[in-house]
Design an enzyme around this catalytic site. Structure first.
Site, PDB file in Angstrom:
ATOM      1  N   ASP A 203       5.445   0.481   4.479  1.00  0.00           N
ATOM      2  CA  ASP A 203       5.198   1.830   3.981  1.00  0.00           C
ATOM      3  C   ASP A 203       6.273   2.156   2.947  1.00  0.00           C
ATOM      4  O   ASP A 203       7.461   2.192   3.265  1.00  0.00           O
ATOM      5  CB  ASP A 203       5.238   2.829   5.142  1.00  0.00           C
ATOM      6  CG  ASP A 203       4.682   4.190   4.764  1.00  0.00           C
ATOM      7  OD1 ASP A 203       4.118   4.320   3.665  1.00  0.00           O
ATOM      8  OD2 ASP A 203       4.824   5.123   5.578  1.00  0.00           O
TER       9      ASP A 203
ATOM     10  N   ASP B 116       0.398   2.837  -1.331  1.00  0.00           N
ATOM     11  CA  ASP B 116       1.790   2.708  -0.886  1.00  0.00           C
ATOM     12  C   ASP B 116       1.968   2.181   0.532  1.00  0.00           C
ATOM     13  O   ASP B 116       3.082   2.185   1.046  1.00  0.00           O
ATOM     14  CB  ASP B 116       2.509   4.054  -1.024  1.00  0.00           C
ATOM     15  CG  ASP B 116       1.885   5.150  -0.172  1.00  0.00           C
ATOM     16  OD1 ASP B 116       0.729   4.984   0.248  1.00  0.00           O
ATOM     17  OD2 ASP B 116       2.554   6.168   0.058  1.00  0.00           O
ATOM     18  N   GLU B 117       0.912   1.709   1.162  1.00  0.00           N
ATOM     19  CA  GLU B 117       1.101   1.130   2.495  1.00  0.00           C
ATOM     20  C   GLU B 117       0.032   0.088   2.793  1.00  0.00           C
ATOM     21  O   GLU B 117      -1.069   0.125   2.258  1.00  0.00           O
ATOM     22  CB  GLU B 117       1.124   2.206   3.581  1.00  0.00           C
ATOM     23  CG  GLU B 117      -0.142   2.995   3.737  1.00  0.00           C
ATOM     24  CD  GLU B 117      -0.093   3.956   4.915  1.00  0.00           C
ATOM     25  OE1 GLU B 117       0.422   3.585   5.985  1.00  0.00           O
ATOM     26  OE2 GLU B 117      -0.595   5.080   4.754  1.00  0.00           O
TER      27      GLU B 117
END
EC number: 2.7.7.7
Length: 367
Positions: free
Chosen positions: A14, A108-109
């Protein structure tokens, strides 16, 4: 007797305050300052907040007005999604150096299954550390990681040592870890379910674990079995490298509310062109067109129509949107308009890679 289940080595990566961190990376003048991506002090919604802003209670999905009230010195910047996607591709390339079993959740993860990996490294913790180091070296950004036996525990673990840290929950630690969690941390426990559990005296994983499967199914229906298994560390969901995109959308929040349908059509023409551009880039088409309208009182309305054929052109989309716009009168002036396309044709291109993992000894994997 509890059914056996495969223990995998799952990493959840993350990125830390991704959008805001990218803006601070590209503009040194913003570093160390409270920053909000999206919104403004007059209107709009915060898409992301830097850690400096979070100290003042600024959070994503908060209105720009409330964010500025919490943090008068807050700086607003417009999102640059092309830039975020560019860096996300760099990060994805790093993941693929270790495993093809990468399931992106957003820009983003992502989840990674490294039970068997390209480096032949038996330690998922070491792999996570290497990946975070490579991300820092290649992008200048920080990432946090959670490492455990399944996606559920790994995702919770990634939040424990944020920012710029990681946490490993080994197989023998999983049940004790879950017993100490607030039930609101469990997948599927939203606000309503949380309150119901609290009323039943179920506040922690340990409280949840004391109840039988019959009790949980009686009070929570089919979800009861999920809660029963989850608190025991049983979560069968695999890392799926090919996540099927279900919809594609674009929207615009206006600096001033508009009430003229002529002005709305002008804006919708621009939004339809953006949707067309995104469809063409993704080589997608869809059958269901949805018009999103957020009024000045913040109420939300959606109007949809499903076609017999797939479409991907802006003019085709706009024709349907025009019908949806005029099918009933507006109840207030409008602050946001959006168009989404769903029922996409990517189902025919679906290529799911299944994890081919065979493990004999489950409880003594090196983490």
């Amino acid at each position: 007797m509890q059914e056996p289940f495969p223990v995998r080595k799952i990493i959840h990566i993350d990125m830390d305050a991704f959008y805001a961190s990218v803006e601070q990376l590209d503009n040194p003048e913003l570093r160390g300052k409270p920053l909000a991506v999206g919104g403004s002090e007059q209107r709009g919604v915060v898409a992301a907040a830097s850690y400096e802003a979070r100290k003042f209670g600024v959070r994503s999905a908060m209105s720009g007005v409330a964010a500025k009230r919490n943090c008068p010195q807050l700086i607003f910047v417009r999102p640059r999604f092309d830039r975020y996607r560019e860096i996300s591709k760099q990060i994805r390339a790093i993941f693929l150096e270790y495993t093809d079993l990468v399931e992106p959740l957003s820009l983003d993860e992502a989840y990674l299954d490294v039970t068997e990996n390209k480096k032949g490294n038996p330690s998922a913790s070491m792999i996570a550390s290497e990946i975070r180091k490579m991300i820092k070296e290649q992008t200048g950004l920080n990432a946090s990681a959670g490492i455990s036996v399944n996606k559920f525990v790994a995702k919770i673990a990634s939040d424990i040592n944020k920012p710029n840290g990681q946490k490993t929950i080994s197989p023998e630690e999983v049940e004790t870890f879950l017993e100490g969690l607030d039930v609101k941390k469990f997948f599927g426990v939203g606000k309503v379910t949380k309150e119901k559990m609290y009323r039943l005296g179920i506040f922690t994983g340990l409280d949840l674990k004391t109840h039988s499967l019959e009790f949980l199914e009686e009070h929570f229906g089919k979800s009861g079995k999920h809660y029963y298994n989850a608190v025991r560390g049983v979560h069968h969901s695999k890392v799926k490298p090919s996540r099927i995109q279900k919809s594609l959308a674009a929207e615009h929040t206006f600096s001033e509310n508009i009430s003229s349908e002529i002005f709305m059509m002008e804006r919708l023409e621009e939004i339809a062109a953006e949707v067309e551009n995104r469809l063409k880039k993704s080589r997608l088409a869809g059958k269901t067109v949805t018009l999103k309208i957020r009024y000045s009182d913040f109420s939300l309305q959606t109007r949809s129509r499903t076609l017999s054929d797939f479409i991907d052109g802006g003019k085709q989309i706009l024709t349907v949107v025009k019908e949806l716009l005029f099918q009933e009168r507006m109840k207030e002036s409008v602050r946001l308009l959006g168009i989404s396309i769903s029922n996409l044709n990517n189902e025919t291109h679906k290529m799911e890679a299944e994890a081919k993992v065979s493990i004999d000894v489950q409880l003594k994997l090196e983490f």
